[in-house]
Design a protein around this motif. Structure first.
Motif: not given
Length: 204
Positions: A88-105, A166-174
């Motif tokens: 439930a918390d994953l979507p709220g983290l998007d603004p803090r992530l470098r590639d929240p939509e996983c565009k690096e395929t 995050d708990v999906a392995g998405r990297v934070f920005d900065g």
């Protein structure tokens, strides 16, 4: 100086036999040495086959919120049974992530390019290596303040250079890590067995 009456033919025959045997041995050794490059050329493919062989893992005993490590291709595989709160918390983290939509395929198969980076939302299957310099991050699954992040929602922290995911392995920005962690090819054999190294049937 040879003595008179010495049999030179016997001496020559003995030497000739010695030279013949020696030449045969050296020649045989040469054939073996010449064959070595061909034999060696077979080894990498055999090693690669063994190293890249798929593995089947049993996830039936992994509790909600727990992470268990497995191995594939000598790489650590993280399998996390994510809680409803973590998801439930994953979507709220998007603004803090470098590639929240996983565009690096290249970091995940196409069938995992979604909000959870997985086939089933509750199950994360991921190569547990930081994308900065290859350290193995630690799992901090609880949703609570941590020294490295007072707003922590669960995920992974690399102790080497403080990269966070995050708990999906998405990297934070900065942070030093430039990319999300890698999701390997995998599929479900049944509800409790996962095959790492093989895409689902019909998937590229």
């Amino acid at each position: 100086m040879p003595h008179p009456g010495e049999n030179h033919d016997e001496v020559d025959h003995g030497r000739r036999r010695f030279l013949t045997v020696t030449t045969a041995v050296v020649g045989g050794a040469g054939v073996v040495i010449a064959a070595l490059p061909f034999i060696k050329s077979w080894e990498p493919s055999a090693r690669a086959l063994a190293a890249g062989a798929p593995v089947t893992i049993d996830i039936s005993k992994i509790e909600s919120g727990q992470m268990v490590r497995f191995a594939w291709r000598k790489l650590p595989i993280f399998v996390v049974n994510r809680t409803k709160e973590q998801l439930a918390d994953l979507p709220g983290l998007d603004p803090r992530l470098r590639d929240p939509e996983c565009k690096e395929t290249s970091q995940q198969p196409s069938y995992c390019q979604n909000a959870w980076r997985s086939i089933k939302p509750e199950w994360l299957v991921m190569i547990g290596i930081c994308t900065h310099l290859g350290c193995v991050p630690d799992y901090y699954g609880q949703i609570k303040p941590e020294p490295f992040d007072p707003h922590w929602k669960g995920g992974f922290f690399c102790p080497c250079h403080k990269s966070r995911y995050d708990v999906a392995g998405r990297v934070f920005d900065g942070v030093p890590a430039p990319l999300n962690m890698v999701i390997p090819p995998y599929h479900y054999i049944d509800d409790v067995h996962v095959r790492i190294g093989v895409n689902p049937k019909g998937a590229a």
